[in-house]
Enzyme design. Structure first.
Site, short mmCIF file in Angstrom:
data_model
loop_
_atom_site.label_atom_id
_atom_site.label_comp_id
_atom_site.label_asym_id
_atom_site.label_seq_id
_atom_site.Cartn_x
_atom_site.Cartn_y
_atom_site.Cartn_z
N SER A 23 0.83 -1.22 0.00
CA SER A 23 0.00 0.00 0.00
C SER A 23 0.86 1.26 0.00
CB SER A 23 -0.95 0.00 1.21
OG SER A 23 -0.22 -0.14 2.41
N ASN A 111 -2.06 -2.99 13.14
CA ASN A 111 -3.51 -2.78 13.10
C ASN A 111 -3.96 -1.56 13.90
OD1 ASN A 111 -3.36 -5.08 11.63
ND2 ASN A 111 -4.36 -6.42 13.14
N THR A 156 -40.04 27.13 -9.08
CA THR A 156 -40.34 25.75 -8.67
C THR A 156 -40.62 25.01 -9.97
OG1 THR A 156 -42.71 26.15 -8.46
CG2 THR A 156 -41.40 26.46 -6.47
N HIS A 157 -40.23 23.76 -10.05
CA HIS A 157 -40.34 22.97 -11.30
C HIS A 157 -39.61 23.67 -12.45
CE1 HIS A 157 -43.70 20.89 -9.21
NE2 HIS A 157 -44.00 22.11 -8.80
N SER A 278 -14.11 26.75 -26.76
CA SER A 278 -14.30 25.54 -27.56
C SER A 278 -13.22 25.50 -28.63
CB SER A 278 -15.69 25.57 -28.19
OG SER A 278 -15.69 24.87 -29.42
N LYS A 284 -17.91 30.30 -28.17
CA LYS A 284 -18.26 29.62 -26.92
C LYS A 284 -17.46 30.11 -25.71
CE LYS A 284 -20.71 26.50 -26.26
NZ LYS A 284 -20.62 25.10 -26.67
N ASN A 286 -17.54 28.48 -21.94
CA ASN A 286 -18.22 27.39 -21.23
C ASN A 286 -17.93 27.38 -19.73
OD1 ASN A 286 -19.23 26.40 -23.66
ND2 ASN A 286 -17.39 25.15 -24.02
N GLU A 291 -19.31 22.26 -14.43
CA GLU A 291 -19.63 20.93 -14.95
C GLU A 291 -18.74 19.88 -14.31
OE1 GLU A 291 -20.21 21.19 -19.41
OE2 GLU A 291 -19.86 23.27 -18.88
N TYR A 318 -9.40 -6.96 12.54
CA TYR A 318 -8.82 -6.40 11.32
C TYR A 318 -8.86 -7.42 10.19
CZ TYR A 318 -5.51 -4.51 7.97
OH TYR A 318 -4.92 -4.05 6.81
N LYS A 326 -8.14 3.44 2.16
CA LYS A 326 -7.27 4.58 1.89
C LYS A 326 -7.63 5.33 0.61
CE LYS A 326 -4.56 3.14 5.25
NZ LYS A 326 -5.32 1.88 5.34
N1 ARG Z 1 -1.20 -1.37 5.10
C1 ARG Z 1 -2.12 -1.94 6.03
C2 ARG Z 1 -3.46 -1.22 5.94
O1 ARG Z 1 -3.49 -0.15 5.44
C3 ARG Z 1 -1.59 -1.81 7.42
C4 ARG Z 1 -2.12 -2.82 8.38
C5 ARG Z 1 -1.62 -4.16 8.06
N2 ARG Z 1 -1.92 -5.11 9.08
C6 ARG Z 1 -1.80 -6.39 8.86
N3 ARG Z 1 -2.12 -7.17 9.84
N4 ARG Z 1 -1.41 -6.90 7.72
O2 ARG Z 1 -4.48 -1.73 6.37
#
Ligand code: ARG
Length: 466
Positions: A23, A111, A156-157, A278, A284, A286, A291, A318, A326
């Site tokens: 990660s 964790n 309204t509407h 454009s 144009k 815009n 948007e 966990y 994330k």
């Molecule tokens: N990178 C992990 C997460 O974001 C960290 C926690 C990992 N814990 C584990 N027991 N593998 O959740």
């Protein structure tokens, strides 16, 4: 690179699995929180006599150096080397200070570590988004203040309905945004429990002082149950839901602005710096910003749905699924903060085409209710007055006229109750001024709403200082 957990394994991780599992490409943004948590944890370990003061000192100076190098962009967050930001900081620390670095993770698990880092990060971002929303409220209030007598049709509407002012419409958005601020602050309250010390899932056998770390890290208490502590992502969901509702408001405002700058309305003109052209149509101009905000709203809703779905089947405590919290939280934050960065300047630089708004007000019989009210106040039952006015409107449509163009003679054929004061009653500015109940569009009322918005800003900014 050997993993920190390599002891139990006789083979190194498959390369693809490593990339899949890692990660660090996205969680590296948590490094300040990870280091802040480790500083508090090691301080507590030393106070409890679990590590020595000398080890604590080494850990602290090592962590501070790592923070500096990361701030300076000197660390490459390479997934081949580091699985996640937590392992990365710990590995770098041990490389720098040796033995003492290996003691940092005593009485802690990734964790509770990641649960803490994420909370600290979300807490910081809630404050950031809240400040941006406060700024947007201020800009809208400033524009409103200049337009308390700028008459336009209220719809309204999407049909012209009754006369209002431009200030009044903007202040409706201010009311929505004030609720957004309160929702964000409520989420701050919900996340105000510290998961550090929950360990992997069942606390630890060390004599940790969880109240100490909670306090140092700015939480009012440690979370009450370690299993919940490591696996609670409710505050992320609440935050994503706050952001979704906020984006829905920004999207509605964007939709209005898009309409207002069309030739069909032409109520406002965006500044050239906040519009785009454009590639083929030379004429144009815009409203792309609006948007994009409208479009990105779907994306933030998607982030909320992602996490709701990730969490819905997870057994305690966990599970690695939670690593998926994330990217959706980060994406929602990045998206919302970007929208909130461009929108205020776009609004403060737009030109309000007051004459076009007034002209639109003169068409569409938005004073028909006032005509009916006029007769009602003179004694005619409202339902009869409503019907009579409907007849007048139908006639005007046929003859291409407006209510105020009917002569007194013509009016008195319909009812003896009409007299000269009719013209004053259906005048649009008067009609707005008479809508003077609390929360109404009369300039006197919108000025109160503006004052309330200013008080709100002061109050909620003061919370920062305290
Ligand atoms: N990178 C992990 C997460 O974001 C960290 C926690 C990992 N814990 C584990 N027991 N593998 O959740």
């Amino acid at each position: 690179m050997a993993k920190l957990w390599a002891g139990r394994f006789s083979k190194t991780t498959d390369e693809t699995v490593n990339d899949f599992n890692s990660s660090i490409p996205f969680d590296n943004r948590l490094y300040p929180q990870d280091i802040e948590g480790s500083l508090a944890h090691s301080e507590m370990l030393a106070r409890q006599g679990i590590i020595t003061a000398a080890d604590r000192d080494q850990i602290h100076s090592g962590l501070k150096e790592i923070l500096q190098s990361m701030d300076a962009g000197e660390v490459e967050f390479d997934p081949a080397q580091y699985e996640d930001i937590h392992m990365c900081v710990e590995q770098l620390l041990t490389e720098r200070i040796g033995q003492a670095g290996k003691r940092l993770h005593t009485g802690r698990s990734r964790n509770d570590q990641v649960a803490l880092d994420m909370r600290l990060y979300v807490r910081q971002e809630i404050l950031e988004v809240r400040d941006q929303v406060l700024h947007l409220i201020e800009v809208l209030t400033d524009v409103a203040e200049k337009n308390t007598a700028t008459i336009m049709p209220g719809y309204t509407h999407l049909q012209r309905a009754q006369p209002v002012t431009f200030a009044y419409v903007l202040l409706a958005y201010v009311s929505m945004l004030k609720r957004d601020v309160r929702r964000l602050e409520n989420t701050l309250d919900v996340l105000d429990e510290c998961p550090l010390g929950s360990g992997a899932l069942a606390g630890t056998t060390y004599d940790l002082d969880r109240h100490f770390t909670a306090e140092v890290l700015g939480f009012s208490q440690p979370c009450a149950n370690a299993m919940d502590g490591v696996s609670d992502r409710d505050y992320c969901l609440e935050f994503l839901s706050d952001l979704s509702i906020l984006m829905m408001h920004l999207s509605r405002l964007s939709e209005e602005v898009i309409s207002w700058c069309s030739w069909e309305f032409k109520f406002i003109e965006l500044d050239d710096a906040f519009s785009t052209g454009s590639s083929i149509m030379p004429q144009k101009k815009n409203p792309d910003i609006c948007e994009l905000i409208r479009g990105k709203t779907g994306r933030v809703y998607g982030d909320l749905m992602t996490l709701l779905t990730v969490m819905k089947g997870l057994p305690l405590a966990y599970d690695k699924d939670m690593q998926e919290d994330k990217e959706c939280v980060f994406d929602a934050i990045d998206t919302v903060t970007m929208c909130l960065k461009v929108l205020p300047d776009m609004l403060s630089t737009m030109t309000v085409l007051t004459e076009n708004m007034a002209a639109a007000g003169r068409k569409g019989f938005i004073n028909a209710t006032d005509c009916a009210d006029y007769l009602t106040k003179k004694g005619m039952p409202f339902r009869d007055a409503y019907k009579l006015t409907g007849g007048l409107v139908a006639r005007c449509i046929q003859e291409g006229r407006t209510l105020e163009q009917l002569t007194l003679k013509e009016l008195r054929v319909e009812s003896e109750l009409f007299d000269e004061s009719f013209y004053e009653a259906v005048d649009l500015l008067n009609a707005v001024k008479r809508r003077n109940t609390f929360g109404g569009p009369a300039p006197e009322q919108t000025e109160k709403q503006i004052a309330m918005a200013r008080d709100f800003l002061q109050e909620h900014r003061k919370q920062d200082e305290s």
